[in-house]
Enzyme design. Structure first.
Site, PDB file in Angstrom:
ATOM      1  N   GLY A 608       0.828  -1.196   0.000  1.00 42.71           N
ATOM      2  CA  GLY A 608       0.000   0.000   0.000  1.00 42.71           C
ATOM      3  C   GLY A 608       0.867   1.253   0.000  1.00 42.71           C
ATOM      4  N   CYS A 609       0.288   2.363  -0.449  1.00 39.21           N
ATOM      5  CA  CYS A 609       1.048   3.616  -0.582  1.00 39.21           C
ATOM      6  C   CYS A 609       1.476   4.151   0.774  1.00 39.21           C
ATOM      7  CB  CYS A 609       0.215   4.647  -1.324  1.00 39.21           C
ATOM      8  SG  CYS A 609      -1.479   4.804  -0.725  1.00 39.21           S
ATOM      9  N   TYR A 610       0.523   4.243   1.715  1.00 41.07           N
ATOM     10  CA  TYR A 610       0.869   4.718   3.053  1.00 41.07           C
ATOM     11  C   TYR A 610       1.913   3.792   3.685  1.00 41.07           C
ATOM     12  CZ  TYR A 610      -3.428   7.692   3.566  1.00 41.07           C
ATOM     13  OH  TYR A 610      -4.422   8.625   3.483  1.00 41.07           O
ATOM     14  N   SER A 611       1.763   2.489   3.436  1.00 40.81           N
ATOM     15  CA  SER A 611       2.656   1.517   4.070  1.00 40.81           C
ATOM     16  C   SER A 611       4.073   1.639   3.527  1.00 40.81           C
ATOM     17  CB  SER A 611       2.152   0.097   3.831  1.00 40.81           C
ATOM     18  OG  SER A 611       0.805  -0.007   4.208  1.00 40.81           O
TER      19      SER A 611
END
Ligand SMILES: *[C@@H]1O[C@H](CO)[C@@H](O)[C@H](O)[C@H]1NC(C)=O
Ligand SMILES: *[C@@H]1O[C@H](CO)[C@@H](O)[C@H](O)[C@H]1NC(C)=O
Ligand SMILES: *[C@@H]1O[C@H](CO)[C@@H](O)[C@H](O)[C@H]1NC(C)=O
Ligand SMILES: *[C@@H]1O[C@H](CO)[C@@H](O)[C@H](O)[C@H]1NC(C)=O
Ligand SMILES: *[C@@H]1O[C@H](CO)[C@@H](O)[C@H](O)[C@H]1NC(C)=O
Ligand SMILES: *[C@@H]1O[C@H](CO)[C@@H](O)[C@H](O)[C@H]1NC(C)=O
Ligand SMILES: *[C@@H]1O[C@H](CO)[C@@H](O)[C@H](O)[C@H]1NC(C)=O
Length: 796
Positions: A608-611
């Protein structure tokens, strides 16, 4: 951006709930509705109660009686119908109440009806009008309206109405963004095969559909009703028939599950204009011509002298005329291409264009150079030439002499028959040819990237970029689920990649349309079912599968591909969260996961992008963590996808920051799992389009100063082309459209027990599409950064 203003002027959704769902799936239904309610959306819910009625009747020894799917309702049955409706309505309202959802039971007063056929069906209504007041009052009072399909006559007699029919009437008056029918089967089941029908294009398929043996009774009624409904709504409208578990996805992202019913279009190709539609329809379509002295009747008369073909959709939203010159050496020209607004918006234009393209191998046309739609025509042409306020386009011509003669004609003949699609004529003079642009000549360029800004290699990075990557052969990519911003970004990156080529793009919704932004070959969105996908794998047609589907729908596709008996095992990369917690899959974050492991993987879950940003920002000081790190993340609204929701409603986002999923966001679990430390993650969305900024506070287990921490990061990420470490806190606007991540800040408090790090990343690029390309490059042994510009700005 989708048209978000609709959310305010229009109801969000009409949801028809089959009676069996209240018995068997009440909790799922209630919790999905509760979610919508808590984010401020008020769908109009109408339910049926067929199975409950049948149970009661059976217990009372009465045989349920249907004619053509309509329940014959005698007074005794009516008493049961009414009781069941009230019971089921209360049950749903209660279940919602228990989840803190305000819901208003509306069991009458909405539908006015006459008897449908008193002799035949008895107490069954044919709806004549819908009173919106009770529904609107409920929504204005921030309460979900829960309706039954009971109607009343003028004199107050209660009549029974089929719930599918009543839901259709509601949709007609409220024209919601989404119309969803929930049933237990999760769609319309093809009685011949037992499989769910995925799409029904009514204009093309309706007549044949009604001839199928299994289309009878309730199914027939439902399909007929939906056809009538859709013919009253804009052509872009559709009805989804799905399982309750797909509801939330369907409302926000188009789940791809169940059955999608839409009008579609039927294209006509005729040698005679008059065969295309009535005279009025033709004149109406021709009058869309913007030329001031254009006369439709005169045009029709003149056309009789020519050899031509006329193309259009059945309602003539788009009308095109291609004239074949008398001299067979001359190239056919597009004389008219006239579209209504609906035609443009619903891509009928593209479909008509494709029909012309199939039919006519070489074509020329011209438009005024200030036309609003010039870019659309550029996309359709192989080449163009601009002179005197007009643009000449052509396709299918590659012989330079032929092109030259085309241009000579264009600039020299004031009354050139190449009339121009708006009806005007050329009147140019000789010009020089340096403005010729031929798309074909330009394709095949492989932009290579300089390595400016790349730091020297240091041995302290435990997982440095690999020095291998010698594969220069083409890699064939299939993209499954191409919707949304990430899909488009991927298409763009693949288009520019020296070794990747798309050979299939699967999207049920866009099926039949041409891919935009991809020019290595001509590609059409396909609607392939699981068996067809499996076949592609069996035949070894695909080297890499990219799954760009919403969470929760990819499993079946993967299983189908894996079940293929293929000697050639392809790579599967999944962008959803579905396999990020599955240890059979490799977590594809090259700067974090071992690159050797990625290189040897056949199944990669893309982080994921945030991750991605959080893991790269915290992992280097994992040994110094002295408590729970807190991540305050803010994303641009492209992170919320293309389907309307409060998270991408630009009106709501203006001057605003919207917190959501404050605990237990799926990325909170993802970060915690891979870091091996629990973190707190609090996401927000704000008014810019792309880019994420994280402010991360990490408690320290021993005193350490800012410079020492920064050194740890610089050493750890030495040699990484896509990671920049800087002293200052990076700004999110500097990362937008860039392919890497910037880490900075490194502020340590006076007590030296806490460090604050700021990380910025473009959610569509390094947060998604760029990372996919890195992973493919590694797994197929292309250079890791092939096709990825090294454009990262290094500040501080
Ligand atoms: C609005 O909701 C309140 C609180 O539940 C209720 O007391 C009131 O009667 C409702 N008004 C209408 C018009 O439904
Ligand atoms: C239903 O299945 C039959 C048999 O495979 C097929 O011919 C028919 O086209 C299918 N109908 C729809 C609507 O998919
Ligand atoms: C083509 O030929 C017809 C008669 O054969 C003539 O009426 C017409 O004007 C010609 N069209 C052009 C563009 O020369
Ligand atoms: C250009 O597109 C608009 C819709 O965006 C359409 O209404 C208009 O007719 C088109 N104009 C021309 C000249 O094709
Ligand atoms: C029409 O095509 C464009 C580009 O391919 C796409 O963005 C748009 O969503 C399509 N619209 C519809 C209604 O299919
Ligand atoms: C053609 O036009 C270009 C730019 O407009 C100019 O540089 C060039 O000298 C012109 N060539 C001739 C032969 O006129
Ligand atoms: C094809 O795409 C590449 C990469 O975006 C671009 O450089 C090139 O100009 C495009 N060619 C045409 C004809 O649009």
């Amino acid at each position: 951006m989708p048209n978000d203003s609709h959310l305010h002027s229009q109801q969000f959704a009409v949801i028809k709930v089959g009676g069996a769902i209240i018995t068997h799936q009440l909790q799922q239904l209630a919790s999905c509705l509760a979610f919508l309610y808590h984010v401020g959306l008020y769908p109009i819910v109408l339910h049926g109660t067929g199975p409950q009625i049948n149970n009661v009747l059976e217990a009372e020894g009465i045989e349920p009686d249907y004619i053509d799917g309509i329940r014959v309702t005698d007074p005794r049955t009516m008493a049961v119908v009414r009781r069941c409706f009230l019971e089921q309505n209360l049950k749903l309202v209660d279940a919602l109440g228990q989840l803190g959802v305000r819901a208003t039971p509306i069991t009458g007063g909405v539908f006015k009806a006459n008897y449908l056929d008193k002799e035949k069906y008895q107490l069954v209504g044919d709806i004549t009008s819908v009173n919106k007041n009770a529904v609107e009052a409920s929504i204005n009072n921030k309460s979900l309206p829960i309706l039954t399909s009971l109607a009343e006559t003028d004199s107050g007699q209660i009549l029974n109405v089929n719930a599918d029919v009543a839901a259709g009437e509601l949709a007609r008056v409220f024209t919601p963004l989404k119309i969803v029918y929930l049933n237990e089967k999760g769609g319309i089941v093809n009685g011949s095969t037992g499989e769910i029908v995925s799409v029904i294009n009514l204009d093309e398929e309706y007549n044949d559909l009604l001839k199928e043996p299994w289309v009878k009774y309730g199914t027939k009624l439902k399909i007929k009703e939906i056809k009538e409904l859709l013919s009253d709504l804009p052509r872009s409208s559709s009805v989804a028939i799905i399982d309750v578990n797909d509801l939330q996805k369907e409302l926000f992202t188009d789940s791809g599950a169940g059955t999608l019913i839409r009008r579609g279009y039927r294209l006509l190709v005729k040698d005679n204009l008059n065969d295309l539609g009535t005279k009025d329809a033709l004149i109406n379509a021709l009058n869309r011509d913007s030329e001031s002295n254009f006369k439709a009747e005169e045009y029709i008369n003149n056309l009789k002298k020519e050899e031509y073909k006329a193309y259009g959709d059945e309602p003539l939203e788009v009308l095109a005329i291609v004239v074949k010159p008398n001299d067979s050496n001359e190239i056919s020209y597009l004389d008219k291409f006239l579209a209504s607004k609906d035609g443009w918006q619903n891509n009928v234009t593209d479909n008509v264009w494709n029909a012309i393209k199939k039919d006519v191998s070489k074509l020329q046309w011209s438009i005024p150079s200030n036309s609003d739609n010039a870019s659309w025509y550029f996309g359709k042409a192989d080449g163009s030439f601009t002179a005197n306020g007009k643009i000449l386009f052509w396709y299918g011509i590659s012989d330079p002499l032929e092109i030259k003669s085309l241009i000579d004609n264009f600039i020299s003949e004031p009354n050139n028959t190449t009339g121009g699609v708006t009806g005007s004529v050329f009147n140019g003079q000789k010009r020089n040819y340096s403005t010729i642009s031929s798309n074909r000549l330009q394709s095949g360029l492989n932009p290579r990237f300089s390595n400016i800004g790349k730091r020297s290699f240091s041995t302290t990075n435990p997982n440095p970029p690999l020095k291998t990557g010698s594969n220069k052969k083409p890699t064939r990519v299939a993209l499954i689920g191409a919707r949304g911003y990430t899909g488009q970004t991927l298409i763009d990156l693949i288009n520019k990649h020296p070794y990747l080529e798309l050979n299939h793009i699967v999207s049920r919704e866009l099926a039949g349309q041409e891919i935009q932004g991809y020019n290595k070959s001509k590609l059409i969105y396909q609607n392939l079912d699981l068996d067809e996908l499996k076949k592609l794998e069996t035949h070894g047609d695909v080297d890499v599968w990219i799954m760009a589907l919403p969470n929760g729908v990819c499993k079946k596709v993967v299983e189908s591909i894996e079940s293929a008996n293929s000697p050639h095992e392809s790579l599967i990369i999944d962008l959803s969260a579905d396999f990020r917690f599955d240890d059979h899959w490799t977590y594809g974050l090259p700067e974090f996961t071992s690159r050797l492991k990625i290189q040897n993987s056949k199944k990669i879950s893309n982080p994921g992008c945030y991750s991605t940003a959080s893991l790269l920002a915290i992992d280097p000081i994992k040994d110094l963590i002295g408590g729970q790190p807190s991540i305050f993340g803010v994303s641009g609204y492209s992170g919320a996808g293309t389907k309307p929701s409060i998270k991408n409603d630009i009106n709501l986002l203006k001057d605003n920051l919207i917190p959501y999923s404050l605990t237990d966001h799926i990325h909170e679990h993802e970060i915690s799992k891979y870091l091996g430390h629990d973190v707190a993650f609090m996401p927000h969305v704000s008014s810019w389009f792309q880019g994420i900024t994280h402010t991360i506070s990490i408690p320290l287990n021993k005193p350490i100063d800012s410079r020492a921490i920064r050194n740890i990061y610089q050493e750890r990420y030495a040699g990484e082309q896509l990671i920049t470490v800087t002293g200052e806190a990076p700004l999110v606007r500097d990362i937008s459209n860039k392919h890497g991540i910037v880490l900075g800040g490194f502020a340590v408090n006076k007590n030296q027990d806490r460090v604050v790090i700021v990380a910025t990343i473009d959610n569509l690029l390094k947060g998604a599409a760029t990372q996919v390309i890195q992973n493919i490059n590694l797994a197929l042994n292309h250079g890791e950064y092939e096709g990825i510009p090294s454009d990262l700005v290094i500040r501080g």
